[in-house]
Design a protein around this motif. Sequence first.
Motif, PDB file in Angstrom:
ATOM      1  N   UNK A 146       0.811  -1.288   0.016  1.00 17.87           N
ATOM      2  CA  UNK A 146       0.097  -0.073   0.111  1.00 17.87           C
ATOM      3  C   UNK A 146       0.972   1.160  -0.071  1.00 17.87           C
ATOM      4  N   UNK A 147       2.089   1.156   0.731  1.00 13.75           N
ATOM      5  CA  UNK A 147       2.769   2.401   0.853  1.00 13.75           C
ATOM      6  C   UNK A 147       3.357   2.591  -0.659  1.00 13.75           C
ATOM      7  N   UNK A 148       3.719   1.484  -1.495  1.00 11.19           N
ATOM      8  CA  UNK A 148       4.342   1.912  -2.830  1.00 11.19           C
ATOM      9  C   UNK A 148       3.374   2.390  -3.573  1.00 11.19           C
ATOM     10  N   UNK A 149       2.176   1.945  -3.473  1.00  9.51           N
ATOM     11  CA  UNK A 149       1.083   2.907  -4.090  1.00  9.51           C
ATOM     12  C   UNK A 149       0.891   4.314  -3.876  1.00  9.51           C
ATOM     13  N   UNK A 150       0.994   4.470  -2.483  1.00  7.96           N
ATOM     14  CA  UNK A 150       0.961   5.933  -2.049  1.00  7.96           C
ATOM     15  C   UNK A 150       2.099   6.818  -2.721  1.00  7.96           C
ATOM     16  N   UNK A 151       3.228   6.119  -2.830  1.00 13.10           N
ATOM     17  CA  UNK A 151       4.375   6.917  -3.249  1.00 13.10           C
ATOM     18  C   UNK A 151       4.068   7.402  -4.602  1.00 13.10           C
ATOM     19  N   UNK A 152       3.544   6.309  -5.493  1.00  9.68           N
ATOM     20  CA  UNK A 152       3.364   6.530  -6.767  1.00  9.68           C
ATOM     21  C   UNK A 152       2.265   7.529  -7.072  1.00  9.68           C
ATOM     22  N   UNK A 153       1.006   7.281  -6.348  1.00 10.31           N
ATOM     23  CA  UNK A 153      -0.048   8.267  -6.498  1.00 10.31           C
ATOM     24  C   UNK A 153       0.055   9.535  -6.000  1.00 10.31           C
ATOM     25  N   UNK A 154       1.085   9.800  -4.999  1.00  7.74           N
ATOM     26  CA  UNK A 154       0.983  11.115  -4.402  1.00  7.74           C
ATOM     27  C   UNK A 154       1.295  12.194  -5.201  1.00  7.74           C
ATOM     28  N   UNK A 155       2.162  12.472  -6.370  1.00  7.95           N
ATOM     29  CA  UNK A 155       2.432  13.449  -7.106  1.00  7.95           C
ATOM     30  C   UNK A 155       1.105  14.205  -7.761  1.00  7.95           C
ATOM     31  N   UNK A 156       0.138  12.787  -8.293  1.00  5.24           N
ATOM     32  CA  UNK A 156      -0.997  13.292  -8.893  1.00  5.24           C
ATOM     33  C   UNK A 156      -1.917  13.830  -7.921  1.00  5.24           C
ATOM     34  N   UNK A 157      -2.077  13.081  -6.832  1.00  6.13           N
ATOM     35  CA  UNK A 157      -3.251  13.636  -5.627  1.00  6.13           C
ATOM     36  C   UNK A 157      -2.831  15.030  -5.374  1.00  6.13           C
ATOM     37  N   UNK A 158      -1.689  15.181  -5.212  1.00  8.11           N
ATOM     38  CA  UNK A 158      -1.348  16.525  -4.731  1.00  8.11           C
ATOM     39  C   UNK A 158      -1.947  17.750  -5.800  1.00  8.11           C
ATOM     40  N   UNK A 159      -1.532  17.330  -7.030  1.00  7.36           N
ATOM     41  CA  UNK A 159      -1.844  18.281  -8.014  1.00  7.36           C
ATOM     42  C   UNK A 159      -3.580  18.489  -8.114  1.00  7.36           C
ATOM     43  N   UNK A 160      -4.246  17.431  -7.866  1.00  6.63           N
ATOM     44  CA  UNK A 160      -5.566  17.406  -8.168  1.00  6.63           C
ATOM     45  C   UNK A 160      -6.529  18.041  -6.698  1.00  6.63           C
ATOM     46  N   UNK A 161      -5.679  17.779  -5.588  1.00  2.33           N
ATOM     47  CA  UNK A 161      -6.424  17.781  -4.518  1.00  2.33           C
ATOM     48  C   UNK A 161      -5.864  18.930  -3.734  1.00  2.33           C
ATOM     49  N   UNK A 162      -5.211  19.944  -4.143  1.00  4.14           N
ATOM     50  CA  UNK A 162      -4.805  21.088  -3.207  1.00  4.14           C
ATOM     51  C   UNK A 162      -3.531  20.805  -2.539  1.00  4.14           C
ATOM     52  N   UNK A 163      -2.348  19.957  -3.139  1.00  5.05           N
ATOM     53  CA  UNK A 163      -1.285  19.724  -2.215  1.00  5.05           C
ATOM     54  C   UNK A 163      -1.600  18.545  -1.146  1.00  5.05           C
ATOM     55  N   UNK A 164      -2.653  17.668  -1.395  1.00  2.00           N
ATOM     56  CA  UNK A 164      -3.020  16.616  -0.400  1.00  2.00           C
ATOM     57  C   UNK A 164      -1.830  15.610  -0.314  1.00  2.00           C
ATOM     58  N   UNK A 165      -1.171  15.151   0.552  1.00  2.00           N
ATOM     59  CA  UNK A 165      -0.312  14.221   0.697  1.00  2.00           C
ATOM     60  C   UNK A 165      -0.651  12.963   1.056  1.00  2.00           C
ATOM     61  N   UNK A 166      -0.304  11.855   0.606  1.00  2.00           N
ATOM     62  CA  UNK A 166      -0.566  10.388   0.972  1.00  2.00           C
ATOM     63  C   UNK A 166       0.544   9.603   1.764  1.00  2.00           C
TER      64      UNK A 166
END
Length: 207
Positions: A146-166
Amino acid sequence: MGWYADQVLPRIVNVACGAEVARPLRRRVCAGLHGEVVEIGFGTGHNVPFYPPAVTGVAAVEPSDVGWRLARDRVLASPVPVRRAGLDGQSLPFEDDTFDTALSTWTLCTIPDAVAALGELRRTLKPGGTLHFVEHGLAPAEDEGVRRWQRCLEPVNKRLLGGCHLTRSTVGMLTAAGFVITALDVFYEEGAPKPLAAASLGTALSP
């Protein structure tokens, strides 16, 4: 991103954070709040219906004008006085030792310097005051997949959701800011993929 962040994102967050599945978590995290409360990341006021009767007033810290407007009906319906009293959790406009309790719900993921914001909460809480929190962040150590997926998804998540870190560690940030965790429940929120749903709910004491 300016127009999206200012006008669109608060409306998306209002809908997402108003999901029925979040209501039991809001009820749990608000239980035990009392006296004068500072709430960082007030958003559109979804916690307002869950403030206990022991709360005498809430200082809402919310940077978004759109978010505050969307909160209007909830604020007006609240038996607890709620005032918009700040814009930036990293720099709270309050005197030391002002508040009895503090509240943060799904907020520490987006504040640029979350440890600084927690330091401000410690400064403005009375000695022995407690922070009530529910936050999403880094999955448990045993769930490396799950952590590996979080690291992969975090850059996109931050762009779409106002800097939201995973990948932020809620416990690590609280400890770094000098809080003492007094209750903690770590789990995956229902209704979302695990990389987006790793959560921590509890209370932390300001010595």
